[in-house]
Motif scaffolding. Sequence first.
Motif, PDB file in Angstrom:
ATOM      1  N   GLN A  96       0.826  -1.205   0.000  1.00 55.16           N
ATOM      2  CA  GLN A  96       0.000   0.000   0.000  1.00 55.16           C
ATOM      3  C   GLN A  96       0.861   1.256   0.000  1.00 55.16           C
ATOM      4  N   ALA A  97       1.991   1.181   0.683  1.00 57.72           N
ATOM      5  CA  ALA A  97       2.916   2.315   0.653  1.00 57.72           C
ATOM      6  C   ALA A  97       3.449   2.533  -0.767  1.00 57.72           C
ATOM      7  N   GLY A  98       3.730   1.432  -1.467  1.00 60.64           N
ATOM      8  CA  GLY A  98       4.172   1.553  -2.853  1.00 60.64           C
ATOM      9  C   GLY A  98       3.098   2.167  -3.740  1.00 60.64           C
ATOM     10  N   VAL A  99       1.822   1.843  -3.472  1.00 57.33           N
ATOM     11  CA  VAL A  99       0.724   2.438  -4.227  1.00 57.33           C
ATOM     12  C   VAL A  99       0.665   3.944  -3.982  1.00 57.33           C
ATOM     13  N   ASN A 100       0.839   4.345  -2.730  1.00 52.40           N
ATOM     14  CA  ASN A 100       0.780   5.779  -2.407  1.00 52.40           C
ATOM     15  C   ASN A 100       1.910   6.547  -3.094  1.00 52.40           C
ATOM     16  N   VAL A 101       3.111   5.986  -3.083  1.00 51.23           N
ATOM     17  CA  VAL A 101       4.236   6.640  -3.750  1.00 51.23           C
ATOM     18  C   VAL A 101       3.988   6.739  -5.245  1.00 51.23           C
ATOM     19  N   GLN A 105       3.653  10.139  -7.551  1.00 51.52           N
ATOM     20  CA  GLN A 105       4.488  10.361  -8.729  1.00 51.52           C
ATOM     21  C   GLN A 105       3.640  10.592  -9.973  1.00 51.52           C
ATOM     22  N   LEU A 106       2.514   9.930 -10.064  1.00 52.33           N
ATOM     23  CA  LEU A 106       1.626  10.131 -11.203  1.00 52.33           C
ATOM     24  C   LEU A 106       1.031  11.542 -11.184  1.00 52.33           C
ATOM     25  N   HIS A 107       0.664  12.013  -9.997  1.00 51.97           N
ATOM     26  CA  HIS A 107       0.130  13.386  -9.901  1.00 51.97           C
ATOM     27  C   HIS A 107       1.175  14.391 -10.354  1.00 51.97           C
ATOM     28  N   ALA A 108       2.413  14.201  -9.901  1.00 47.20           N
ATOM     29  CA  ALA A 108       3.472  15.130 -10.290  1.00 47.20           C
ATOM     30  C   ALA A 108       3.728  15.065 -11.788  1.00 47.20           C
ATOM     31  N   ALA A 109       3.772  13.864 -12.340  1.00 44.80           N
ATOM     32  CA  ALA A 109       4.007  13.717 -13.778  1.00 44.80           C
ATOM     33  C   ALA A 109       2.844  14.279 -14.576  1.00 44.80           C
ATOM     34  N   ASP A 110       1.630  14.136 -14.074  1.00 43.00           N
ATOM     35  CA  ASP A 110       0.459  14.657 -14.784  1.00 43.00           C
ATOM     36  C   ASP A 110       0.479  16.188 -14.792  1.00 43.00           C
ATOM     37  N   ALA A 111       0.897  16.767 -13.665  1.00 41.90           N
ATOM     38  CA  ALA A 111       0.982  18.224 -13.600  1.00 41.90           C
ATOM     39  C   ALA A 111       2.049  18.751 -14.561  1.00 41.90           C
ATOM     40  N   ALA A 112       3.195  18.057 -14.601  1.00 42.80           N
ATOM     41  CA  ALA A 112       4.265  18.490 -15.497  1.00 42.80           C
ATOM     42  C   ALA A 112       3.837  18.363 -16.957  1.00 42.80           C
ATOM     43  N   ALA A 113       3.121  17.296 -17.293  1.00 44.44           N
ATOM     44  CA  ALA A 113       2.665  17.117 -18.670  1.00 44.44           C
ATOM     45  C   ALA A 113       1.626  18.176 -19.038  1.00 44.44           C
ATOM     46  N   ARG A 151       4.512  10.801 -17.661  1.00 39.76           N
ATOM     47  CA  ARG A 151       3.193  10.578 -17.063  1.00 39.76           C
ATOM     48  C   ARG A 151       2.695   9.160 -17.362  1.00 39.76           C
ATOM     49  N   ASP A 152       2.919   8.667 -18.597  1.00 39.35           N
ATOM     50  CA  ASP A 152       2.509   7.304 -18.938  1.00 39.35           C
ATOM     51  C   ASP A 152       3.285   6.276 -18.112  1.00 39.35           C
ATOM     52  N   ALA A 153       4.577   6.546 -17.911  1.00 38.69           N
ATOM     53  CA  ALA A 153       5.385   5.632 -17.097  1.00 38.69           C
ATOM     54  C   ALA A 153       4.905   5.619 -15.657  1.00 38.69           C
ATOM     55  N   ALA A 154       4.569   6.782 -15.118  1.00 37.57           N
ATOM     56  CA  ALA A 154       4.065   6.866 -13.756  1.00 37.57           C
ATOM     57  C   ALA A 154       2.727   6.138 -13.612  1.00 37.57           C
ATOM     58  N   ARG A 155       1.887   6.232 -14.641  1.00 37.38           N
ATOM     59  CA  ARG A 155       0.607   5.515 -14.612  1.00 37.38           C
ATOM     60  C   ARG A 155       0.834   3.998 -14.613  1.00 37.38           C
ATOM     61  N   ALA A 156       1.796   3.533 -15.410  1.00 38.55           N
ATOM     62  CA  ALA A 156       2.102   2.106 -15.433  1.00 38.55           C
ATOM     63  C   ALA A 156       2.671   1.637 -14.095  1.00 38.55           C
ATOM     64  N   GLN A 157       3.505   2.472 -13.450  1.00 35.16           N
ATOM     65  CA  GLN A 157       4.039   2.112 -12.135  1.00 35.16           C
ATOM     66  C   GLN A 157       2.936   2.029 -11.084  1.00 35.16           C
TER      67      GLN A 157
END
Length: 358
Positions: A96-101, A105-113, A151-157
Amino acid sequence: MRAMRTLFVAGSLLALSACGNERNAAELPPLPALATITIQEANSDQGRAWDGVVEAIQRADLSAQTTGRAVGVDADVNDRVAAGAVLLRLSAVEQQAGVNVARAQLHAADAAASEAEATVARYTALAAKQLVSRLQIDQLRATRDRAVAARDAARAQLLQAEQQTDYTVVRAPFAGLVSARHVEPGESIVAGQPLMSVYAPGALRIQVQVPQSEADAIGVLKRAQVVLADGRAIAAAAFTVYPAADAAGHSVTVRVVLPELTDPPRPGATAKVMFAIPGVGGVVRIPSSALVQRGEISGTYVLDGNRLFLRQLRLGVHAGEQVEVLAGLKGGERVAADPVAALQALAAQRTAAGKASD
């Protein structure tokens, strides 16, 4: 039981002595009256039989796909479970901690994109007025593409992290019966560790290895018979002869499917598969009561003139009170109907012979 074992050993020694003393066989006193059975070879209406093991067609050995601690074991051996039922739960703190991280990261990548796309849109409008160079536009578009890829990589992670969390709940892949459990509550689990085994009891099969010389004859048959360990004889639902032979053992695998039974055998139980191969004859059968059993060795007392000796047999299919003899006997030979009486007669003969020599 100890007395019977002593009689068996004594009878064996006497039988061996009689076999090795053919020269003096005519000098032996006559045997006491003994009930015998004359062996007759019968044409086989069942053909040949091979041993196999019952196995479930639908079977799954479940192992851990993530690490954790067993916080709940919801199924045990011999439990009937439905498809998708929870069998085991693992702790999911790390997952669950890995899911939160990954979500952060996806939020940050989405904002940057999103920022990169907005920048490209603004500079494209300025480029239409020839206020910025084409080089700047190309650089901004490259930055935007990198941000979208991140952002796509963060979504896959994130999907991967969520899958690891799903692995902490072990479910039944199909409706069936739990045949084994390898974990206890509170136990630490590592990836790859066996957890449980599940099988569907309604679909069973047997695989036997037959000589390659018999494979073609079996392939043209339309039916096969299975004799279970409890003596039940049932017709096979279907069977398949494998197209290739084993190079090491020069045998061919035949897969026999059992029909649905109200009281099916357990997987792992032994069974015999019989094929009515044309031209198979000369089957020898004797009553089970005429057998002498010593551990894994079977035998019977054979009468040859005035001599009586114990002969080892290789047995086949048991059918009621009769048993098939694969090797050790042939038609026309006589065997003692009662092994105990045969042993007593042999002992009496040897005793009389000893007194005569004195």
